[in-house]
Design a protein around this motif. Structure first.
Motif, mmCIF file in Angstrom:
data_model
loop_
_atom_site.group_PDB
_atom_site.id
_atom_site.type_symbol
_atom_site.label_atom_id
_atom_site.label_comp_id
_atom_site.label_asym_id
_atom_site.label_seq_id
_atom_site.Cartn_x
_atom_site.Cartn_y
_atom_site.Cartn_z
ATOM 1 N N ASP A 47 0.857 -1.188 0.000
ATOM 2 C CA ASP A 47 0.000 0.000 0.000
ATOM 3 C C ASP A 47 0.890 1.232 0.000
ATOM 4 O O ASP A 47 1.879 1.285 0.738
ATOM 5 N N ASN A 48 0.533 2.218 -0.819
ATOM 6 C CA ASN A 48 1.296 3.453 -0.927
ATOM 7 C C ASN A 48 0.373 4.640 -0.708
ATOM 8 O O ASN A 48 -0.828 4.551 -0.956
ATOM 9 N N GLU A 49 0.955 5.761 -0.298
ATOM 10 C CA GLU A 49 0.200 6.991 -0.132
ATOM 11 C C GLU A 49 1.073 8.155 -0.561
ATOM 12 O O GLU A 49 2.279 8.168 -0.300
ATOM 13 N N GLN A 130 -4.151 7.233 -2.233
ATOM 14 C CA GLN A 130 -3.700 5.915 -1.780
ATOM 15 C C GLN A 130 -3.837 4.894 -2.894
ATOM 16 O O GLN A 130 -4.773 4.969 -3.694
#
Length: 190
Positions: A47-49, A130
């Motif tokens: 998961d990236n933000e 996200q």
């Protein structure tokens, strides 16, 4: 969740079922079971933000096999125009794109399968974005296309003179000049 098909097979918009009352709202942002049944079987591993300001444009990025990625993206704060471009040679929709506005109000999510370049432009003063990926980031596998390729015809919703790019994103090739693309006949999920 409501899955909305687009003009490109496999690229879908997802609307969650929202439960509102006087306290606010609740929704299930991801269910592996529902996603695998209604969209496709994918195992997300990262998961990236990111946080960006108005006019920031990130893209058009992809990762080459064996590190190709599917992405499931959404906005937590603000609004973006999110874009997926089909870069699978031999595809009936090669070079076509789907664009969708993702906002904190509409809670929509956008699924970009492997074989697509992805990018977004920021439409509000600030955005928190996200995304879930089904493969780990691999810098040696990075690929990208020019955001302003006239053959793609993408209207990013931001005037060109207001677009803010990373130094790297200023120098990507147009689709017709790309030295590497996906093959439509290859199963990218093996």
């Amino acid at each position: 969740m409501n899955v909305i098909k687009t003009d490109i097979e496999g690229v879908v918009i997802i609307e969650p079922r929202l439960f509102k009352d006087d306290r606010g709202y609740f929704f299930e942002s991801f269910s592996e079971r529902n996603f695998n049944e209604q969209v496709r079987t994918v195992k997300f591993v990262q998961d990236n933000e990111s946080k960006s300001g108005y006019g920031v444009l990130r893209g058009l990025h992809f990762q080459k096999p064996p590190y190709a990625q599917s992405k499931l993206v959404r906005v937590i704060k603000g609004a973006v125009l999110d874009v997926a471009v089909d870069i699978r040679k031999g595809s009936p929709t090669f070079g076509k794109h789907v664009a969708v506005e993702l906002t904190e109000e509409n809670h929509r999510q956008f699924f970009i399968p492997r074989g697509f370049a992805h990018g977004f432009s920021v439409l509000t003063p600030e955005v928190i974005f996200q995304y879930k990926c089904d493969n780990f980031y691999a810098p040696q596998s990075e690929g990208a296309l020019a955001w302003d390729d006239p053959d793609l015809g993408i209207d990013w919703g931001v005037p060109a003179d207001k677009v803010i790019l990373s130094e790297k994103d200023k120098h990507h090739p147009r689709l017709k000049d790309a030295d590497w693309l996906f093959d439509y006949n290859e199963d990218l999920y093996k």
